[in-house]
Design a protein around this motif. Sequence first.
Motif, PDB file in Angstrom:
ATOM      1  N   GLY A  55       0.805  -1.213   0.000  1.00  0.00           N
ATOM      2  CA  GLY A  55       0.000   0.000   0.000  1.00  0.00           C
ATOM      3  C   GLY A  55       0.835   1.260   0.000  1.00  0.00           C
ATOM      4  N   ASN A  56       2.117   1.147   0.314  1.00  0.00           N
ATOM      5  CA  ASN A  56       2.994   2.318   0.338  1.00  0.00           C
ATOM      6  C   ASN A  56       3.779   2.489  -0.957  1.00  0.00           C
ATOM      7  N   ALA A  57       3.440   1.698  -1.967  1.00  0.00           N
ATOM      8  CA  ALA A  57       4.164   1.791  -3.236  1.00  0.00           C
ATOM      9  C   ALA A  57       4.001   3.176  -3.831  1.00  0.00           C
ATOM     10  N   GLN A  58       5.052   3.637  -4.473  1.00  0.00           N
ATOM     11  CA  GLN A  58       5.034   4.962  -5.075  1.00  0.00           C
ATOM     12  C   GLN A  58       4.695   4.869  -6.554  1.00  0.00           C
ATOM     13  N   SER A  59       4.026   5.874  -7.036  1.00  0.00           N
ATOM     14  CA  SER A  59       3.728   5.926  -8.467  1.00  0.00           C
ATOM     15  C   SER A  59       5.026   6.077  -9.243  1.00  0.00           C
ATOM     16  N   PRO A  60       5.231   5.249 -10.289  1.00  0.00           N
ATOM     17  CA  PRO A  60       6.476   5.357 -11.054  1.00  0.00           C
ATOM     18  C   PRO A  60       6.557   6.686 -11.790  1.00  0.00           C
ATOM     19  N   LEU A  93     -14.560  -6.544  -9.449  1.00  0.00           N
ATOM     20  CA  LEU A  93     -13.537  -6.865 -10.445  1.00  0.00           C
ATOM     21  C   LEU A  93     -12.887  -5.596 -10.983  1.00  0.00           C
ATOM     22  N   GLY A  94     -13.681  -4.565 -11.255  1.00  0.00           N
ATOM     23  CA  GLY A  94     -13.134  -3.298 -11.727  1.00  0.00           C
ATOM     24  C   GLY A  94     -12.274  -2.621 -10.676  1.00  0.00           C
ATOM     25  N   GLU A  95     -12.712  -2.697  -9.422  1.00  0.00           N
ATOM     26  CA  GLU A  95     -11.928  -2.103  -8.330  1.00  0.00           C
ATOM     27  C   GLU A  95     -10.592  -2.821  -8.164  1.00  0.00           C
ATOM     28  N   ARG A  96     -10.619  -4.142  -8.292  1.00  0.00           N
ATOM     29  CA  ARG A  96      -9.379  -4.901  -8.145  1.00  0.00           C
ATOM     30  C   ARG A  96      -8.410  -4.596  -9.284  1.00  0.00           C
ATOM     31  N   MET A  97      -8.919  -4.489 -10.501  1.00  0.00           N
ATOM     32  CA  MET A  97      -8.056  -4.151 -11.627  1.00  0.00           C
ATOM     33  C   MET A  97      -7.430  -2.780 -11.432  1.00  0.00           C
ATOM     34  N   PHE A  98      -8.198  -1.819 -10.957  1.00  0.00           N
ATOM     35  CA  PHE A  98      -7.657  -0.477 -10.712  1.00  0.00           C
ATOM     36  C   PHE A  98      -6.553  -0.527  -9.662  1.00  0.00           C
ATOM     37  N   ASP A  99      -6.762  -1.347  -8.625  1.00  0.00           N
ATOM     38  CA  ASP A  99      -5.733  -1.490  -7.586  1.00  0.00           C
ATOM     39  C   ASP A  99      -4.432  -2.037  -8.163  1.00  0.00           C
ATOM     40  N   LEU A 100      -4.547  -3.044  -9.017  1.00  0.00           N
ATOM     41  CA  LEU A 100      -3.338  -3.647  -9.588  1.00  0.00           C
ATOM     42  C   LEU A 100      -2.623  -2.678 -10.514  1.00  0.00           C
ATOM     43  N   VAL A 101      -3.392  -1.964 -11.335  1.00  0.00           N
ATOM     44  CA  VAL A 101      -2.775  -1.030 -12.277  1.00  0.00           C
ATOM     45  C   VAL A 101      -2.067   0.100 -11.538  1.00  0.00           C
ATOM     46  N   GLN A 151      -0.523  -0.147  -8.712  1.00  0.00           N
ATOM     47  CA  GLN A 151       0.459  -0.717  -7.778  1.00  0.00           C
ATOM     48  C   GLN A 151      -0.098  -0.839  -6.355  1.00  0.00           C
ATOM     49  N   GLU A 152      -1.415  -0.908  -6.225  1.00  0.00           N
ATOM     50  CA  GLU A 152      -2.094  -1.052  -4.932  1.00  0.00           C
ATOM     51  C   GLU A 152      -1.731   0.076  -3.954  1.00  0.00           C
ATOM     52  N   ARG A 153      -1.576   1.284  -4.481  1.00  0.00           N
ATOM     53  CA  ARG A 153      -1.236   2.428  -3.617  1.00  0.00           C
ATOM     54  C   ARG A 153      -2.439   2.934  -2.822  1.00  0.00           C
ATOM     55  N   LYS A 154      -3.648   2.635  -3.308  1.00  0.00           N
ATOM     56  CA  LYS A 154      -4.886   3.058  -2.638  1.00  0.00           C
ATOM     57  C   LYS A 154      -5.054   4.580  -2.614  1.00  0.00           C
ATOM     58  N   ASP A 155      -4.409   5.285  -3.562  1.00  0.00           N
ATOM     59  CA  ASP A 155      -4.560   6.740  -3.573  1.00  0.00           C
ATOM     60  C   ASP A 155      -5.564   7.211  -4.631  1.00  0.00           C
ATOM     61  N   GLN A 156      -6.231   6.250  -5.304  1.00  0.00           N
ATOM     62  CA  GLN A 156      -7.268   6.565  -6.288  1.00  0.00           C
ATOM     63  C   GLN A 156      -6.762   7.392  -7.463  1.00  0.00           C
ATOM     64  N   ARG A 192      -3.390 -12.628  -9.514  1.00  0.00           N
ATOM     65  CA  ARG A 192      -3.612 -11.571  -8.524  1.00  0.00           C
ATOM     66  C   ARG A 192      -4.940 -10.873  -8.755  1.00  0.00           C
ATOM     67  N   LEU A 193      -5.349 -10.783 -10.022  1.00  0.00           N
ATOM     68  CA  LEU A 193      -6.626 -10.140 -10.345  1.00  0.00           C
ATOM     69  C   LEU A 193      -7.798 -10.915  -9.750  1.00  0.00           C
ATOM     70  N   LEU A 194      -7.686 -12.241  -9.706  1.00  0.00           N
ATOM     71  CA  LEU A 194      -8.767 -13.064  -9.161  1.00  0.00           C
ATOM     72  C   LEU A 194      -8.968 -12.851  -7.667  1.00  0.00           C
ATOM     73  N   ASP A 195      -7.966 -12.311  -6.999  1.00  0.00           N
ATOM     74  CA  ASP A 195      -8.076 -12.035  -5.563  1.00  0.00           C
ATOM     75  C   ASP A 195      -8.841 -10.727  -5.373  1.00  0.00           C
ATOM     76  N   VAL A 196     -10.126 -10.758  -5.694  1.00  0.00           N
ATOM     77  CA  VAL A 196     -10.914  -9.514  -5.685  1.00  0.00           C
ATOM     78  C   VAL A 196     -11.063  -8.943  -4.284  1.00  0.00           C
ATOM     79  N   SER A 197     -10.946  -9.787  -3.263  1.00  0.00           N
ATOM     80  CA  SER A 197     -11.050  -9.284  -1.893  1.00  0.00           C
ATOM     81  C   SER A 197      -9.761  -8.612  -1.440  1.00  0.00           C
ATOM     82  N   GLY A 198      -8.659  -8.850  -2.171  1.00  0.00           N
ATOM     83  CA  GLY A 198      -7.388  -8.218  -1.840  1.00  0.00           C
ATOM     84  C   GLY A 198      -6.748  -8.716  -0.567  1.00  0.00           C
ATOM     85  N   ASP A 199      -7.096  -9.966  -0.143  1.00  0.00           N
ATOM     86  CA  ASP A 199      -6.531 -10.489   1.101  1.00  0.00           C
ATOM     87  C   ASP A 199      -5.398 -11.480   0.855  1.00  0.00           C
TER      88      ASP A 199
END
Length: 419
Positions: free
Chosen positions: A2-7, A62-70, A72-77, A105-112
């Motif tokens: 969750g602390n990943a930085q945007s490239p 599914l859309g929310e999970r894809m956005f998280d992966l794209v 880098q799971e930074r959660k900053d929207q 990783r995309l199939l892990d829609v719950s993100g756990d």
Amino acid sequence: MGNAQSPSNNDPRYVSAARAFTQKELEDLRSLFNHLAAQSQNNAKCISPPVFQSYFGLHGPLGERMFDLVTQERKDQRLTFEDLVVAKATYEKGTKDEIEEFIFRLLDVSGDNFITRSDLKIVMIAIFNNILCIKDSQDRSSSHEDIVNIFLNAAKFSMHNEGGTEETMSFEDFRNWCTHLPSVKKLLGSLLLPPGSGRPGSQIPKLLTSTAIDSNIILLRKEYAWHIGGALSQHDLEDWKLLYHSSVNGLSFNTFLGNISGDFELLGLFTITTSPVYLNIEVLQALCAGCTATSFSAFNAVYSLESVHLRYLKYCKHSCAINFTSEDIPNGIGFGGRVNHFGLFVSANFDQGHTFSCTTFGSPCLSKTNRILPEVIECWGVTQVATQDKHDAVKGTVLERFKEDRNMLKMVGLANSSE
């Protein structure tokens, strides 16, 4: 994570990812990013989740999970241009392992960090409802949830999550599931393409039937046609025409053969339902594809779309037995295995058959007993656009140009009559 930085443009991840694209492709990605960022109401600096999900047709978990992966799971929207390049380089241009890891990783829609049956159920419902837009039919005896469960029953969950109540899927479980469900893998591997671009795995064959036939008696559903289409080439996914239905045409082998004879290649889909006394499987299917109407050379077999039997989709070429005169070979149609011990056999009278475990397709016995009693049989033909011009069509000898007719003669023991 969750602390990943945007490239940034100087980030090694972005620099490496950018090399996967041509200059024109990068320019196109920049244009797409600018277009979506302009709609995101944030000074056109990044793409917001709603705009991203709307453009790619990915909604809900599914859309929310894809956005998280794209992102880098930074959660900053905030989805930056560099995020988009890195994600597409991995997801669309990466190695086989990198792409499969992304889909996993995309199939892990719950993100756990665990993939459970519940996760897969959310994904399959999203595929049918939001991506393929296949709606439930109130006239059907089985609901969408029943269809989803059929696909889920093809999966294994071999790992145990100590903190959870459900078994979880390992990476090897995931790979095996994708092997049995090529349509699912194709589609999940193309979700960062816009919906109108012809996403691989998104095409559903158009099922053509006579207007006089009640659609409720048709056993082949769009979900099944989509699944079967995942193992076929693109030009086999246009129109599928219902050639024979025993409830309409009667349980007649001669009528069956007459209806399937034609000037097109055939996808022979035999769908059989039986009395619960003999088979507690609603839909039993055997598929022979990529063959002519008379040769019945098996290309694939999907013995069942119920329970675990959805796993037995295999690429294999084996001839099926069709015989009228021999006392040694049973009179009917057999798939896989050997004489009197087929993976699936239906007699020429269409009134009985048998099923045994089959090494040809790696499939088990499909019934609680080896004997089956067919109730309904369907056959669908794949119509294809002719690839030869008229000049090519008349090349060769008469016997070469009418080899399908000769194959039919062979089946009835008259192959040498014209020589």
